[in-house]
Design a protein around this motif. Sequence first.
Motif, PDB file in Angstrom:
ATOM      1  N   SER A   1     -65.037 -24.626   5.427  1.00 21.73           N
ATOM      2  CA  SER A   1     -65.242 -25.341   6.827  1.00 21.73           C
ATOM      3  C   SER A   1     -64.950 -26.647   6.747  1.00 21.73           C
ATOM      4  N   ASP A   2     -64.799 -27.519   5.793  1.00 23.66           N
ATOM      5  CA  ASP A   2     -64.595 -28.715   5.815  1.00 23.66           C
ATOM      6  C   ASP A   2     -63.125 -29.075   6.004  1.00 23.66           C
ATOM      7  N   ILE A   3     -62.335 -27.911   5.532  1.00 32.01           N
ATOM      8  CA  ILE A   3     -60.707 -28.104   5.704  1.00 32.01           C
ATOM      9  C   ILE A   3     -60.242 -27.633   6.852  1.00 32.01           C
ATOM     10  N   THR A   4     -59.689 -28.745   7.755  1.00 33.62           N
ATOM     11  CA  THR A   4     -59.335 -28.239   9.209  1.00 33.62           C
ATOM     12  C   THR A   4     -57.820 -28.579   9.195  1.00 33.62           C
ATOM     13  N   ASP A   5     -57.234 -28.914   8.268  1.00 33.42           N
ATOM     14  CA  ASP A   5     -55.788 -28.933   8.355  1.00 33.42           C
ATOM     15  C   ASP A   5     -55.054 -28.592   6.829  1.00 33.42           C
ATOM     16  N   ILE A   6     -54.199 -27.682   6.991  1.00 31.50           N
ATOM     17  CA  ILE A   6     -53.510 -27.385   5.568  1.00 31.50           C
ATOM     18  C   ILE A   6     -52.039 -27.404   5.730  1.00 31.50           C
ATOM     19  N   PHE A   7     -51.505 -28.267   4.740  1.00 33.44           N
ATOM     20  CA  PHE A   7     -49.992 -28.418   4.729  1.00 33.44           C
ATOM     21  C   PHE A   7     -49.402 -27.677   3.381  1.00 33.44           C
ATOM     22  N   ILE A   8     -48.480 -26.887   3.728  1.00 31.45           N
ATOM     23  CA  ILE A   8     -47.851 -26.209   2.501  1.00 31.45           C
ATOM     24  C   ILE A   8     -46.364 -26.707   2.244  1.00 31.45           C
ATOM     25  N   VAL A   9     -46.329 -27.652   1.233  1.00 40.06           N
ATOM     26  CA  VAL A   9     -44.964 -28.338   0.983  1.00 40.06           C
ATOM     27  C   VAL A   9     -44.389 -27.802  -0.251  1.00 40.06           C
ATOM     28  N   LEU A  10     -43.829 -26.499  -0.165  1.00 38.78           N
ATOM     29  CA  LEU A  10     -43.215 -25.778  -1.434  1.00 38.78           C
ATOM     30  C   LEU A  10     -41.798 -25.802  -1.241  1.00 38.78           C
ATOM     31  N   GLU A  11     -41.176 -25.365  -2.467  1.00 41.14           N
ATOM     32  CA  GLU A  11     -39.679 -25.249  -2.220  1.00 41.14           C
ATOM     33  C   GLU A  11     -39.377 -23.675  -2.193  1.00 41.14           C
ATOM     34  N   ASP A  12     -40.265 -22.988  -2.905  1.00 36.94           N
ATOM     35  CA  ASP A  12     -39.878 -21.434  -3.232  1.00 36.94           C
ATOM     36  C   ASP A  12     -40.310 -20.588  -1.830  1.00 36.94           C
ATOM     37  N   ASN A  13     -39.346 -20.098  -1.363  1.00 36.39           N
ATOM     38  CA  ASN A  13     -39.853 -19.258  -0.018  1.00 36.39           C
ATOM     39  C   ASN A  13     -40.688 -18.226  -0.259  1.00 36.39           C
ATOM     40  N   GLU A  14     -40.714 -17.506  -1.448  1.00 38.40           N
ATOM     41  CA  GLU A  14     -41.608 -16.460  -1.360  1.00 38.40           C
ATOM     42  C   GLU A  14     -43.292 -17.180  -1.731  1.00 38.40           C
TER      43      GLU A  14
ATOM     44  N   MET B   1     -67.658 -33.269   5.836  1.00 37.03           N
ATOM     45  CA  MET B   1     -66.527 -34.273   6.124  1.00 37.03           C
ATOM     46  C   MET B   1     -65.447 -33.368   6.079  1.00 37.03           C
ATOM     47  N   LYS B   2     -64.552 -33.754   7.290  1.00 38.56           N
ATOM     48  CA  LYS B   2     -63.464 -33.195   7.619  1.00 38.56           C
ATOM     49  C   LYS B   2     -62.372 -33.595   6.282  1.00 38.56           C
ATOM     50  N   LYS B   3     -61.561 -32.505   6.117  1.00 41.12           N
ATOM     51  CA  LYS B   3     -60.570 -32.706   4.884  1.00 41.12           C
ATOM     52  C   LYS B   3     -59.382 -32.120   5.203  1.00 41.12           C
ATOM     53  N   THR B   4     -58.308 -32.863   4.727  1.00 41.52           N
ATOM     54  CA  THR B   4     -56.718 -32.230   4.773  1.00 41.52           C
ATOM     55  C   THR B   4     -56.323 -31.498   3.506  1.00 41.52           C
ATOM     56  N   LEU B   5     -55.987 -30.335   3.487  1.00 42.87           N
ATOM     57  CA  LEU B   5     -55.727 -29.883   2.098  1.00 42.87           C
ATOM     58  C   LEU B   5     -54.063 -29.666   2.272  1.00 42.87           C
ATOM     59  N   ILE B   6     -53.741 -30.293   1.208  1.00 42.66           N
ATOM     60  CA  ILE B   6     -52.107 -30.170   0.835  1.00 42.66           C
ATOM     61  C   ILE B   6     -51.745 -29.572  -0.459  1.00 42.66           C
ATOM     62  N   ILE B   7     -51.066 -28.400  -0.164  1.00 42.16           N
ATOM     63  CA  ILE B   7     -50.299 -27.394  -1.447  1.00 42.16           C
ATOM     64  C   ILE B   7     -48.948 -28.360  -1.659  1.00 42.16           C
ATOM     65  N   ALA B   8     -48.780 -28.575  -2.645  1.00 41.90           N
ATOM     66  CA  ALA B   8     -47.454 -29.253  -3.192  1.00 41.90           C
ATOM     67  C   ALA B   8     -46.929 -28.886  -4.301  1.00 41.90           C
ATOM     68  N   ASP B   9     -45.419 -28.809  -4.263  1.00 42.14           N
ATOM     69  CA  ASP B   9     -44.645 -28.697  -5.341  1.00 42.14           C
ATOM     70  C   ASP B   9     -42.926 -29.152  -4.699  1.00 42.14           C
ATOM     71  N   GLY B  10     -42.188 -29.608  -5.456  1.00 40.78           N
ATOM     72  CA  GLY B  10     -40.984 -29.931  -5.378  1.00 40.78           C
ATOM     73  C   GLY B  10     -40.703 -31.326  -4.817  1.00 40.78           C
ATOM     74  N   SER B  11     -39.520 -31.865  -4.844  1.00 42.79           N
ATOM     75  CA  SER B  11     -39.265 -33.118  -4.584  1.00 42.79           C
ATOM     76  C   SER B  11     -39.506 -33.428  -3.091  1.00 42.79           C
ATOM     77  N   VAL B  12     -39.649 -32.888  -2.004  1.00 39.81           N
ATOM     78  CA  VAL B  12     -40.259 -32.911  -0.835  1.00 39.81           C
ATOM     79  C   VAL B  12     -41.499 -33.201  -0.960  1.00 39.81           C
ATOM     80  N   ALA B  13     -42.298 -32.409  -1.390  1.00 36.73           N
ATOM     81  CA  ALA B  13     -43.914 -32.747  -1.719  1.00 36.73           C
ATOM     82  C   ALA B  13     -44.037 -34.175  -2.347  1.00 36.73           C
ATOM     83  N   LYS B  14     -43.201 -34.338  -3.437  1.00 44.67           N
ATOM     84  CA  LYS B  14     -43.473 -35.643  -4.212  1.00 44.67           C
ATOM     85  C   LYS B  14     -43.226 -36.829  -3.259  1.00 44.67           C
ATOM     86  N   ILE B  15     -42.135 -36.863  -2.642  1.00 43.04           N
ATOM     87  CA  ILE B  15     -42.053 -38.054  -1.560  1.00 43.04           C
ATOM     88  C   ILE B  15     -42.984 -37.929  -0.551  1.00 43.04           C
TER      89      ILE B  15
END
Length: 477
Positions: A67-80, A1-15
């Motif tokens: 291999s199931d992860i086809t898309d990754i969204f990095i939605v974080l606040e800290d640049n480093e 099954m194809k999956k989308t990974l979201i790595i989240a932190d901060g107000s933008v990620a919450k919305i």
Amino acid sequence: MKKTLIIADGSVAKIFLNTILDKYFSNNHYVIIAKDTCFVPSNIPSSFEFYTFDYTSEYRLSRLINSDITDIFIVLEDNEEIIQTYALTRNLSKKARIVLFLLQDLRTNQMLNDSNLIMLDPELIISNKFIERLPNVPLIPRSFGLGQGEIMEINVPTGSIFAHRHIGSIQQKKWKIIGIYRRGELLLSSHYVIIQPNDSLLVAGDPKVLNDVYMQIKSDIGQFPSPFGKDIFLYIDMSIQPEQSIWHDIQNAVFLNQNLKSNKLFIRILNPCSFELLDRIKALESSDVNVRVDYTNLNFEQMILKDAQKRPGLIIINHRIFAFRRNRKVLFSLSIPVFKTGWEHIEKCKTSFVILSEDMGNDGNVASVMFDISKQLDLDIDVYDFDPDASYRNDIVQSYEDLSRIFHRKINIIQTDSTNPILYIQDSFVPYVHFIPFVPSISKIKAFSFISIDVHKIASLNNKNPQVFIPLPKEQK
């Protein structure tokens, strides 16, 4: 099954996550990683997986990225953290598409040379919003016009019910196809232009209508119960259903769960009164079937409103439950397809049946859902067009014939001015699955329904055939 990974932190990620949970929960299978448990909602749809740990740990990420992860969204606040997390995820997945936002002067050489990376510049996005509001400057739609969703560009995937169709064959009420982007060119809309897979449609109209259109275009052929949801819910009330009826409903539900593109079957038991029968039902539990018995004396309305938070794609009930007006009213309000079991077992049905009416010409939900289910269950289709004056609905019939070619379904058009469709289906020996638009009149009181001129309301009284009640778009109710 194809999956989308979201790595989240901060107000933008919450919305971002709240929007996905509210509007796009059934579009993909999502894997969410966050450090803070506040990102985990109280009610999690079956299409979501939530994990709380430090996403800068390569060891922990490696256990989820495959291999199931086809898309990754990095939605974080800290640049480093963005830079470090990108490097880790790209090391673990060379081909996945990664989307992140980062200022231009912070981008690494690895990022600049990564063809599978999409980098959003927050400063550029804000700058464009100011430019759009300068006087005497042409308005270039960014964020889709007024930002209310009244303009959309929608890509047509292979297998879409819109592919290989003339624009003129598509019902367009409160929305219009303005043009088609194809191989870098804009083709202005005309009646005879044929939509091809991978075209991008430029559409405009009522934002609520366009959201339904988007879901229809993006839904591949044979994907029901998507886009409504991914799970099937069966409700049993032991206080009004005999044992034979209960097992009949369970058999229907199991068959549909096995033959439709559903994720899981949930069996909900109200008013338990036979422990022996409960044990037999609980024995059905597996990775695909979940059984829950309510011992808190919840009624059907309370139970289904509670389960609605899990986003059911199809609800299955017996005619005894459907008979209560309050139950029909809550089902109508949820805008979820309802399968009402009949005396005929769904497995014995080989043909779908639909009665045409004037109001169905402005809605594609009934036709698209019926053809989708019919394809998955390998059903032929009978379309009944009755009019005492022989003023048949040829434009609607034509749209059904177009869909029959797209879905590769055998279709039989019955046009008559003599035999009432209700009498026809009651007297027929054909085990039909009857598809009915869930119009408001069905949710109202049944007194004197037998003398009503509303064909769909009268049809809902039939308990012989299994029936599928299909919700209409909200603006048409």
